[in-house]
Design a protein around this motif. Structure first.
Motif, mmCIF file in Angstrom:
data_model
loop_
_atom_site.group_PDB
_atom_site.id
_atom_site.type_symbol
_atom_site.label_atom_id
_atom_site.label_comp_id
_atom_site.label_asym_id
_atom_site.label_seq_id
_atom_site.Cartn_x
_atom_site.Cartn_y
_atom_site.Cartn_z
ATOM 1 N N VAL A 120 0.860 -1.185 0.000
ATOM 2 C CA VAL A 120 0.000 0.000 0.000
ATOM 3 C C VAL A 120 0.895 1.233 0.000
ATOM 4 O O VAL A 120 1.911 1.270 0.707
ATOM 5 C CB VAL A 120 -0.926 0.008 1.236
ATOM 6 N N VAL A 121 0.523 2.223 -0.776
ATOM 7 C CA VAL A 121 1.230 3.499 -0.780
ATOM 8 C C VAL A 121 0.681 4.346 0.369
ATOM 9 O O VAL A 121 -0.478 4.750 0.351
ATOM 10 C CB VAL A 121 1.058 4.234 -2.120
ATOM 11 N N GLN A 122 1.506 4.580 1.369
ATOM 12 C CA GLN A 122 1.117 5.344 2.555
ATOM 13 C C GLN A 122 1.540 6.794 2.346
ATOM 14 O O GLN A 122 2.733 7.110 2.300
ATOM 15 C CB GLN A 122 1.803 4.777 3.801
ATOM 16 N N ALA A 123 0.558 7.697 2.215
ATOM 17 C CA ALA A 123 0.849 9.089 1.893
ATOM 18 C C ALA A 123 0.598 9.978 3.099
ATOM 19 O O ALA A 123 -0.437 9.869 3.764
ATOM 20 C CB ALA A 123 -0.008 9.548 0.717
ATOM 21 N N PHE A 124 1.538 10.884 3.368
ATOM 22 C CA PHE A 124 1.431 11.744 4.548
ATOM 23 C C PHE A 124 1.911 13.147 4.246
ATOM 24 O O PHE A 124 2.909 13.355 3.566
ATOM 25 C CB PHE A 124 2.261 11.166 5.694
ATOM 26 N N GLY A 125 1.167 14.112 4.781
ATOM 27 C CA GLY A 125 1.565 15.516 4.720
ATOM 28 C C GLY A 125 0.732 16.295 5.712
ATOM 29 O O GLY A 125 -0.283 15.804 6.214
ATOM 30 N N THR A 126 1.148 17.501 6.020
ATOM 31 C CA THR A 126 0.400 18.364 6.928
ATOM 32 C C THR A 126 0.120 19.689 6.230
ATOM 33 O O THR A 126 0.701 19.996 5.178
ATOM 34 C CB THR A 126 1.175 18.624 8.231
ATOM 35 N N GLY A 127 -0.765 20.494 6.819
ATOM 36 C CA GLY A 127 -1.062 21.791 6.237
ATOM 37 C C GLY A 127 -1.560 21.669 4.811
ATOM 38 O O GLY A 127 -2.307 20.749 4.463
ATOM 39 N N HIS A 128 -1.118 22.579 3.954
ATOM 40 C CA HIS A 128 -1.584 22.561 2.570
ATOM 41 C C HIS A 128 -0.963 21.426 1.756
ATOM 42 O O HIS A 128 -1.428 21.143 0.639
ATOM 43 C CB HIS A 128 -1.315 23.910 1.905
ATOM 44 N N SER A 129 0.054 20.767 2.279
ATOM 45 C CA SER A 129 0.601 19.592 1.589
ATOM 46 C C SER A 129 -0.423 18.469 1.513
ATOM 47 O O SER A 129 -0.294 17.556 0.693
ATOM 48 C CB SER A 129 1.863 19.100 2.292
ATOM 49 N N GLN A 130 -1.451 18.525 2.356
ATOM 50 C CA GLN A 130 -2.497 17.514 2.301
ATOM 51 C C GLN A 130 -3.240 17.539 0.971
ATOM 52 O O GLN A 130 -3.813 16.536 0.556
ATOM 53 C CB GLN A 130 -3.480 17.711 3.457
ATOM 54 N N ALA A 131 -3.236 18.684 0.293
ATOM 55 C CA ALA A 131 -3.868 18.749 -1.026
ATOM 56 C C ALA A 131 -3.175 17.808 -2.005
ATOM 57 O O ALA A 131 -3.822 17.159 -2.837
ATOM 58 C CB ALA A 131 -3.836 20.185 -1.553
ATOM 59 N N VAL A 132 -1.847 17.715 -1.900
ATOM 60 C CA VAL A 132 -1.100 16.809 -2.775
ATOM 61 C C VAL A 132 -1.273 15.367 -2.315
ATOM 62 O O VAL A 132 -1.363 14.449 -3.136
ATOM 63 C CB VAL A 132 0.383 17.211 -2.822
ATOM 64 N N VAL A 133 -1.346 15.158 -0.995
ATOM 65 C CA VAL A 133 -1.611 13.808 -0.469
ATOM 66 C C VAL A 133 -2.928 13.262 -1.021
ATOM 67 O O VAL A 133 -3.034 12.083 -1.367
ATOM 68 C CB VAL A 133 -1.629 13.824 1.073
#
Length: 262
Positions: free
Chosen positions: A54-67
């Motif tokens: 599984v591709v586990q994607a993580f980011g916070t703030g506006h990086s969540q838009a790319v996640v």
């Protein structure tokens, strides 16, 4: 590649037309300069899918838009999971008020707790998105992934991360830890158009981050097809049979991918 000087001296008018012109110019350069790194990123993704990962994607703030471009969207791969700080409440039993803390992502134990809640398997690939690449929880998640043997794909701004000090106690940055780095070509501070008297407006990293993600997914799908593997991809839930077909594909990864309301 850096676009630190892309907005020039600031003497040009600040306008929609200027952002479109300069933003599109960055995207055009990026599609050429990132080609090798996109191919390497696609190889990581394809290998993960072939290994039942599984591709586990993580980011916070506006990086969540790319996640959100990585995990759980129409035209994207089914074996993808979004890790979010909100998981502390949704799955970790914390009171919702914990999310009121604007400094939560700097807490030293958050990355470890989020990793444990995701419960990834060894073959899972981690995709960590951060424009600066220096936030505590971002670097902490990358460290956890690497220490436990996961491959790591980073999306970050090399211009920004090279211009600021490390924020994690280890002294490491996201780009230092990744197997492959996709440079989103955003300038230091992210905003593209300089304002008279200082400051800048119109962020770039989401635009370029989405382009890089979709290029990598397309290339990974091509690699899977070339090896005789059909890419497990989502159909829009808003076409007849799409929702039902997606549920059937998701069953293969039951308990490993989360699809909450958003």
């Amino acid at each position: 590649m850096s676009v630190e000087s892309a907005s020039g001296s600031g003497t040009q008018p600040v306008s929609a037309e200027r952002f479109a012109r300069e933003g599109l110019a960055v995207l055009h350069r990026l599609t050429e300069s990132a080609r090798t790194d996109v191919a390497r990123a696609a190889g990581l993704i394809a290998d993960c899918v072939r290994a039942d990962g599984v591709v586990q994607a993580f980011g916070t703030g506006h990086s969540q838009a790319v996640v959100l471009e990585v995990a759980g969207r129409a035209g994207g791969l089914v074996p993808t999971n979004r890790i979010s700080i909100a998981d502390l409440v949704l799955y970790g039993g914390e009171h919702p008020s914990i999310l009121d803390d604007p400094l939560l992502e700097r807490a030293p134990d958050v990355a470890a707790r989020l990793y444990a809640l995701a419960d990834p398997r060894p073959q899972d690939l981690f995709v960590v998105v951060s424009n600066s690449g220096v936030n505590n929880v971002i670097v902490g998640m990358a460290l956890h992934a690497r220490e436990r043997g996961h491959r790591l794909l980073a999306l970050t701004s090399l211009a920004h991360t090279r211009a600021v000090p490390a924020g994690h106690p280890s002294g490491r940055k996201l780009a230092d830890l990744a197997d492959v780095v996709l440079d989103n070509a955003a300038p230091r501070g992210d905003a593209l158009l300089e304002l008279p008297g200082g400051g800048a407006v119109s962020a770039l990293s989401t635009l370029t981050g989405v382009m890089l993600v979709q290029m990598a997914v397309a290339e990974a799908a091509g690699l899977l097809l070339a090896s005789g593997d059909r890419p497990p991809v989502y159909v829009s839930a808003n076409v007849p049979g799409g929702f039902e077909g997606n549920l059937e594909l998701e069953q293969r990864y039951a308990g490993r991918i989360r699809r909450t309301a958003s």
